[in-house]
Motif scaffolding. Sequence first.
Motif, PDB file in Angstrom:
ATOM      1  N   VAL A 336       0.827  -1.192   0.000  1.00  0.00           N
ATOM      2  CA  VAL A 336       0.000   0.000   0.000  1.00  0.00           C
ATOM      3  C   VAL A 336       0.873   1.259   0.000  1.00  0.00           C
ATOM      4  O   VAL A 336       0.368   2.369  -0.010  1.00  0.00           O
ATOM      5  N   TYR A 337       2.180   1.088  -0.020  1.00  0.00           N
ATOM      6  CA  TYR A 337       3.062   2.209  -0.294  1.00  0.00           C
ATOM      7  C   TYR A 337       2.833   2.677  -1.734  1.00  0.00           C
ATOM      8  O   TYR A 337       2.236   1.964  -2.558  1.00  0.00           O
ATOM      9  N   TRP A 405      -7.703   3.266   0.675  1.00  0.00           N
ATOM     10  CA  TRP A 405      -7.239   1.929   0.285  1.00  0.00           C
ATOM     11  C   TRP A 405      -7.419   0.974   1.448  1.00  0.00           C
ATOM     12  O   TRP A 405      -7.324   1.359   2.617  1.00  0.00           O
ATOM     13  N   ALA A 420      -5.004   2.817   3.945  1.00  0.00           N
ATOM     14  CA  ALA A 420      -4.432   4.149   3.785  1.00  0.00           C
ATOM     15  C   ALA A 420      -5.513   5.138   3.409  1.00  0.00           C
ATOM     16  O   ALA A 420      -6.553   4.771   2.850  1.00  0.00           O
ATOM     17  N   ARG A 422      -5.540   9.242   1.708  1.00  0.00           N
ATOM     18  CA  ARG A 422      -4.829  10.425   1.242  1.00  0.00           C
ATOM     19  C   ARG A 422      -5.779  11.613   1.290  1.00  0.00           C
ATOM     20  O   ARG A 422      -6.872  11.580   0.717  1.00  0.00           O
ATOM     21  N   LYS A 427      -0.612  11.463   3.401  1.00  0.00           N
ATOM     22  CA  LYS A 427      -1.074  10.076   3.321  1.00  0.00           C
ATOM     23  C   LYS A 427      -0.816   9.398   4.657  1.00  0.00           C
ATOM     24  O   LYS A 427       0.302   9.427   5.179  1.00  0.00           O
ATOM     25  N   PHE A 429      -0.876   5.797   6.615  1.00  0.00           N
ATOM     26  CA  PHE A 429      -0.821   4.350   6.385  1.00  0.00           C
ATOM     27  C   PHE A 429      -1.025   3.658   7.723  1.00  0.00           C
ATOM     28  O   PHE A 429      -0.348   3.946   8.706  1.00  0.00           O
ATOM     29  N   GLU A 430      -1.989   2.717   7.769  1.00  0.00           N
ATOM     30  CA  GLU A 430      -2.343   2.007   8.994  1.00  0.00           C
ATOM     31  C   GLU A 430      -2.071   0.521   8.823  1.00  0.00           C
ATOM     32  O   GLU A 430      -2.550  -0.115   7.882  1.00  0.00           O
ATOM     33  N   VAL A 437       0.382   3.407  12.956  1.00  0.00           N
ATOM     34  CA  VAL A 437       0.123   4.308  11.843  1.00  0.00           C
ATOM     35  C   VAL A 437       1.365   5.118  11.511  1.00  0.00           C
ATOM     36  O   VAL A 437       2.222   5.363  12.363  1.00  0.00           O
ATOM     37  N   GLU A 448       8.227   8.070   0.933  1.00  0.00           N
ATOM     38  CA  GLU A 448       7.626   7.642   2.202  1.00  0.00           C
ATOM     39  C   GLU A 448       8.683   7.126   3.188  1.00  0.00           C
ATOM     40  O   GLU A 448       8.566   6.051   3.767  1.00  0.00           O
ATOM     41  N   ARG A 464      -7.094   9.474  10.653  1.00  0.00           N
ATOM     42  CA  ARG A 464      -7.427   8.119  11.080  1.00  0.00           C
ATOM     43  C   ARG A 464      -8.918   7.980  11.357  1.00  0.00           C
ATOM     44  O   ARG A 464      -9.537   6.970  11.013  1.00  0.00           O
TER      45      ARG A 464
END
Length: 494
Positions: A336-337, A405, A420, A422, A427, A429-430, A437, A448, A464
């Motif tokens: 998911v990056y 995502w 994720a 944005r 962005k 990311f979890e 996170v 990133e 979040r």
Amino acid sequence: MKNNTHYWLTTFALILITSSGNHAIFAADATTGKLPNVVVFLVDDLGYMDVGANNPDCFYETPNVNRLSNSGMRFTDGYAANPVCSPTRYSLMTGKYPTRVQATNFFSGKRGGTFNPAPLSDKMPLEEITIAEALKEKGYATFFAGKWHLGGSEEYYPQRQGFDVNVGGYSRGGPYSGNKYFSPFKNPQMKIDSPEGDHLPDRLARDTAAFIEENKDKPFLAYLAFYSVHTPLMGRPDLVAKYKKKAANFQGVEFAEEEQVFGKGTRKVRILQNHAVYAAMVEAMDQAVGKVLKQLKDSGVEDNTIVIFTSDNGGLSTSEGSPTSNLPLRGGKGWVYEGGIREPWIVRYPGVTQPGSASTVPICSIDLFPTIAAAAGVDVQHSVDGIDIRPALEGGTIDREALFWHYPHYSNQGGIPGGAIRVGKYKLFERYEDGRVHLYDLEADLSESNDLADILPERVDQMRNRLHDWYQTVDAKFLQPKEGKNPWKPARVK
């Protein structure tokens, strides 16, 4: 929305939609009565940095894709809805986030890890309205060629989802039958096989070109979903020889280390583009694109055809031969990056896009359906998640709060189960194993590598909470217990 009176089509579109999938209505008025044709190129596993239009130093040669970019608009921040293939293909067809139907991994990927993966649906429901079905209501002829991978039996194949013609689309995720990328293909949905040695991308392009010529006097949708550049890694011998010679000038450190989720240690990730076989596959795909674009011109419909070029997920950089590098993007297919979800996106919309233009507006595969529907004057009477990006195509912006995502699986490529969101340049990311996170500023840190979560806690909380609201809206499912161990899951999710 501005008028384009010098052009064959003046479209006035009214869109009422939110990212949570509320009811959407598209109304279009074509003053000339002539509907635009649509050609979609979907390349399998092609990374953002795999085309010269995005990467001037690219090892692979893509002159036809580059010319398409020069004649239309290139999006620098275009995304797939998922880091692997089937979910993104669902989103392109329906305009919806795949999480809504639990189509969150490739069909049917069930690899486990520390925990069991989330429940997975392995077919696109027949009740879904596809872009082909929507356009058929306006009298479009519809054609599909290549990889489908949206259902395991014939009842779910393209011809049951609005396509008049299907060449090669069935349950498999790659060209695994016969001689694979070379004939005999032995594909059950290619009723007429090719001469021995014929190359699959060229065959699919020829059939697409023939359909265009046959239907040039009526509106048409031609959807060419290449099997290329997915494994198996196989290239035309002449092109492989060409790139083996070229690779002598692309030397250096080929691999670095990326985090590993299947245990201790790290996973190798390619950081240098110099894989001759993969390069041959990319150029063969580009030549096939060129063949179809030439047919549009030869058939006299180039100026009345919307052309879209994109991919279903990022380049394969961490597994299965690791043939490409996505740098400066982190990760690749299955992650998911950005390397797994940021895609080449090029749109040529005659009379709307400016030749050689670029847009930084974030768009996603969920936007294909509503954009094409609006262009064709389709009145869509059901909920979708995407929006009509025509304002961005005209050089403006679009009104969208966020993109999302959700990948609750252990990918074949080593990717981390996670989600994720944005919002603007940020962005979040979890991680789904433990709930950690990370926050990135994509404008300042495209790779990133600089986590801002501890520095900007209020922004983390806001993003979040918005992501968790979305989980509830789409009924997201998460990792499942394994061997008595329970994974993290959002507190508000059942």
